[in-house]
Motif scaffolding. Structure first.
Motif, PDB file in Angstrom:
ATOM      1  N   THR A 168      -3.318 -10.915 -24.259  1.00  0.00           N
ATOM      2  CA  THR A 168      -3.326 -11.849 -25.237  1.00  0.00           C
ATOM      3  C   THR A 168      -3.544 -10.672 -26.181  1.00  0.00           C
ATOM      4  OG1 THR A 168      -3.688 -13.827 -24.135  1.00  0.00           O
ATOM      5  CG2 THR A 168      -4.737 -13.483 -26.498  1.00  0.00           C
ATOM      6  N   PHE A 169      -4.515  -9.686 -25.098  1.00  0.00           N
ATOM      7  CA  PHE A 169      -4.720  -8.408 -26.680  1.00  0.00           C
ATOM      8  C   PHE A 169      -3.963  -7.240 -26.422  1.00  0.00           C
ATOM      9  CE2 PHE A 169      -9.500  -8.583 -26.101  1.00  0.00           C
ATOM     10  CZ  PHE A 169      -9.717  -8.678 -27.291  1.00  0.00           C
ATOM     11  N   THR A 170      -2.856  -7.111 -25.378  1.00  0.00           N
ATOM     12  CA  THR A 170      -1.446  -6.503 -25.439  1.00  0.00           C
ATOM     13  C   THR A 170      -0.570  -7.437 -26.205  1.00  0.00           C
ATOM     14  OG1 THR A 170      -1.982  -5.296 -23.025  1.00  0.00           O
ATOM     15  CG2 THR A 170       0.134  -5.476 -23.712  1.00  0.00           C
ATOM     16  N   ARG A 171      -0.178  -8.451 -26.171  1.00  0.00           N
ATOM     17  CA  ARG A 171       0.638  -9.124 -26.886  1.00  0.00           C
ATOM     18  C   ARG A 171       0.049  -9.433 -28.130  1.00  0.00           C
ATOM     19  NH1 ARG A 171       0.654 -14.549 -22.730  1.00  0.00           N
ATOM     20  NH2 ARG A 171       1.778 -13.126 -21.100  1.00  0.00           N
ATOM     21  N   ALA A 172      -1.215  -9.478 -28.519  1.00  0.00           N
ATOM     22  CA  ALA A 172      -0.963  -9.656 -30.140  1.00  0.00           C
ATOM     23  C   ALA A 172      -0.882  -8.109 -30.791  1.00  0.00           C
ATOM     24  CB  ALA A 172      -2.958  -9.169 -30.034  1.00  0.00           C
ATOM     25  N   ALA A 173      -1.138  -6.889 -29.582  1.00  0.00           N
ATOM     26  CA  ALA A 173      -0.780  -5.697 -30.194  1.00  0.00           C
ATOM     27  C   ALA A 173       0.200  -5.235 -30.183  1.00  0.00           C
ATOM     28  CB  ALA A 173      -0.662  -4.224 -29.386  1.00  0.00           C
ATOM     29  N   LEU A 174       1.388  -5.525 -29.679  1.00  0.00           N
ATOM     30  CA  LEU A 174       2.860  -6.511 -30.087  1.00  0.00           C
ATOM     31  C   LEU A 174       3.360  -6.598 -31.519  1.00  0.00           C
ATOM     32  CD1 LEU A 174       3.812  -5.882 -26.267  1.00  0.00           C
ATOM     33  CD2 LEU A 174       3.575  -4.179 -27.723  1.00  0.00           C
ATOM     34  N   PRO A 216      -0.351  -1.603 -39.395  1.00  0.00           N
ATOM     35  CA  PRO A 216      -0.047  -2.020 -37.825  1.00  0.00           C
ATOM     36  C   PRO A 216      -0.340  -0.957 -36.766  1.00  0.00           C
ATOM     37  CG  PRO A 216       1.498  -2.444 -39.849  1.00  0.00           C
ATOM     38  CD  PRO A 216       0.457  -0.990 -40.564  1.00  0.00           C
ATOM     39  N   PHE A 217      -0.364  -0.267 -37.079  1.00  0.00           N
ATOM     40  CA  PHE A 217       0.035   1.363 -35.355  1.00  0.00           C
ATOM     41  C   PHE A 217      -2.260   1.486 -35.688  1.00  0.00           C
ATOM     42  CE2 PHE A 217       3.866   2.620 -38.334  1.00  0.00           C
ATOM     43  CZ  PHE A 217       4.283   2.434 -36.474  1.00  0.00           C
ATOM     44  N   ALA A 218      -2.675   1.639 -36.437  1.00  0.00           N
ATOM     45  CA  ALA A 218      -4.375   1.178 -36.059  1.00  0.00           C
ATOM     46  C   ALA A 218      -4.817  -0.269 -35.624  1.00  0.00           C
ATOM     47  CB  ALA A 218      -4.670   1.012 -37.626  1.00  0.00           C
ATOM     48  N   VAL A 219      -4.061  -0.993 -36.376  1.00  0.00           N
ATOM     49  CA  VAL A 219      -4.504  -2.298 -35.504  1.00  0.00           C
ATOM     50  C   VAL A 219      -4.039  -2.273 -34.245  1.00  0.00           C
ATOM     51  CG1 VAL A 219      -5.019  -5.041 -35.298  1.00  0.00           C
ATOM     52  CG2 VAL A 219      -5.204  -3.514 -37.968  1.00  0.00           C
ATOM     53  N   ALA A 220      -2.913  -1.815 -33.661  1.00  0.00           N
ATOM     54  CA  ALA A 220      -2.351  -2.402 -32.094  1.00  0.00           C
ATOM     55  C   ALA A 220      -2.743  -0.881 -31.548  1.00  0.00           C
ATOM     56  CB  ALA A 220      -1.029  -1.903 -32.828  1.00  0.00           C
ATOM     57  N   LEU A 221      -3.364  -0.344 -31.776  1.00  0.00           N
ATOM     58  CA  LEU A 221      -4.046   1.068 -31.288  1.00  0.00           C
ATOM     59  C   LEU A 221      -5.216   0.428 -30.863  1.00  0.00           C
ATOM     60  CD1 LEU A 221      -4.213   3.763 -29.653  1.00  0.00           C
ATOM     61  CD2 LEU A 221      -4.899   4.469 -31.936  1.00  0.00           C
ATOM     62  N   GLY A 222      -5.460  -0.217 -31.458  1.00  0.00           N
ATOM     63  CA  GLY A 222      -7.551  -0.709 -31.217  1.00  0.00           C
ATOM     64  C   GLY A 222      -6.968  -1.659 -30.613  1.00  0.00           C
ATOM     65  N   LEU A 223      -6.508  -2.882 -30.395  1.00  0.00           N
ATOM     66  CA  LEU A 223      -5.992  -4.245 -29.287  1.00  0.00           C
ATOM     67  C   LEU A 223      -5.304  -3.501 -27.883  1.00  0.00           C
ATOM     68  CD1 LEU A 223      -3.763  -6.347 -31.849  1.00  0.00           C
ATOM     69  CD2 LEU A 223      -6.085  -6.758 -31.192  1.00  0.00           C
ATOM     70  N   LEU A 224      -4.587  -2.550 -28.633  1.00  0.00           N
ATOM     71  CA  LEU A 224      -4.851  -2.105 -27.522  1.00  0.00           C
ATOM     72  C   LEU A 224      -6.001  -1.113 -26.073  1.00  0.00           C
ATOM     73  CD1 LEU A 224      -0.588  -0.336 -27.763  1.00  0.00           C
ATOM     74  CD2 LEU A 224      -1.592  -2.749 -26.183  1.00  0.00           C
ATOM     75  N   ALA A 225      -6.044  -1.311 -26.772  1.00  0.00           N
ATOM     76  CA  ALA A 225      -7.720   0.027 -26.216  1.00  0.00           C
ATOM     77  C   ALA A 225      -8.085  -0.899 -25.717  1.00  0.00           C
ATOM     78  CB  ALA A 225      -7.968   0.686 -27.261  1.00  0.00           C
ATOM     79  N   LEU A 226      -8.692  -2.818 -26.199  1.00  0.00           N
ATOM     80  CA  LEU A 226      -9.630  -3.668 -25.834  1.00  0.00           C
ATOM     81  C   LEU A 226      -8.448  -4.252 -24.330  1.00  0.00           C
ATOM     82  CD1 LEU A 226     -10.309  -4.924 -28.763  1.00  0.00           C
ATOM     83  CD2 LEU A 226     -11.761  -3.947 -27.870  1.00  0.00           C
ATOM     84  N   ALA A 227      -7.366  -4.378 -24.455  1.00  0.00           N
ATOM     85  CA  ALA A 227      -6.322  -4.056 -23.021  1.00  0.00           C
ATOM     86  C   ALA A 227      -7.036  -3.499 -22.075  1.00  0.00           C
ATOM     87  CB  ALA A 227      -4.924  -4.469 -24.046  1.00  0.00           C
TER      88      ALA A 227
END
Length: 244
Positions: A168-174, A216-227
């Protein structure tokens, strides 16, 4: 967003907003305790994420309606700066420094006009582009809130490293990255079409002002880190279970 000519009224509005947020958090804590939840923080987090999703959906509906019926439509800072710098080439009715139109101006009769960063009676095509920008912005917000909701829900069920969490975190990042960039492009197109709807002297063309956003890049990076963190946790959990 709100504006205030004086400091204290603006601060009071900010404090009122924070107080309202505090009331929502307090209600979430009260509800979690009433249900006998032993994961209070997770319950409150899940509730707040659900509220954000709900408010985003409501905002999308009413914001979409407002986009097509509200007067006026406000230009963003980049486009307003360009228009203000080229007012000498603008032939559509425009207000003076006090916000007033010349007596007898067609602007008073519902004609397309410009005044201090706002365009009145804008055609539907620019409005549609701005509406699509709002749709993708809300989509990014919902994706982030949904990933947090999923993580909090599964953690409260004693499955913090369930495979669906890191997925879910990965999809949310994308989704956040894609939707954020599309929203920026749609905003640029909508703002340019809005300014081009005004009448200009021949030879003057309103440009497309692109300024790719960072968030968008900052939030996606954070979500990918959580993933990645939750994926590693799931792997450790599987290895630990294999040793028992």
């Amino acid at each position: 967003m709100w504006t205030s000519d004086e400091l204290w009224p603006g601060l009071l509005q900010s404090f009122a907003w924070l107080a309202g947020l505090g009331v929502v958090v307090g209600l979430g804590i009260w509800w979690a305790r009433r249900r006998g939840s032993d994961t209070l923080a997770l319950s409150v987090t899940r509730s707040l994420a659900g509220i954000v999703i709900g408010l985003s959906l409501v905002g999308l509906i009413f914001g979409g309606i407002n986009q097509f019926v509200a007067q006026p439509t406000w230009l963003n800072d980049n486009m307003r700066t360009w228009v203000d710098d080229h007012l000498g080439s603008l032939q559509s009715p425009a207000c003076d420094v006090d916000g007033s139109f010349v007596e007898g101006s067609p602007a008073a009769e519902g004609a397309l006009s410009y005044c201090k960063g706002a365009i009145n009676y804008l055609p539907h095509t620019p409005r549609l582009a701005l509406f699509l920008a709002a749709v993708f912005t809300f989509l990014a917000t919902i994706a982030v809130a949904w990933s947090i909701y999923t993580a909090a829900l599964l953690a409260s069920q004693r499955e913090p490293f369930h495979p669906s969490v890191h997925r879910t975190f990965t999809r949310a990042a994308l989704v956040t990255l894609g939707a954020g960039l599309v929203a920026d492009v749609a905003t640029t197109i909508g703002m340019t079409l809005a300014a081009r709807a005004l009448e200009w002297t021949p030879g003057v063309t309103v440009p497309y002002v692109f300024q790719p956003p960072v968030w968008p890049f900052a939030v996606a990076l954070g979500l990918l880190a959580l993933a990645a963190i939750f994926r590693y946790g799931a792997q450790l959990q599987r290895e630990t279970e294999g040793l028992v």
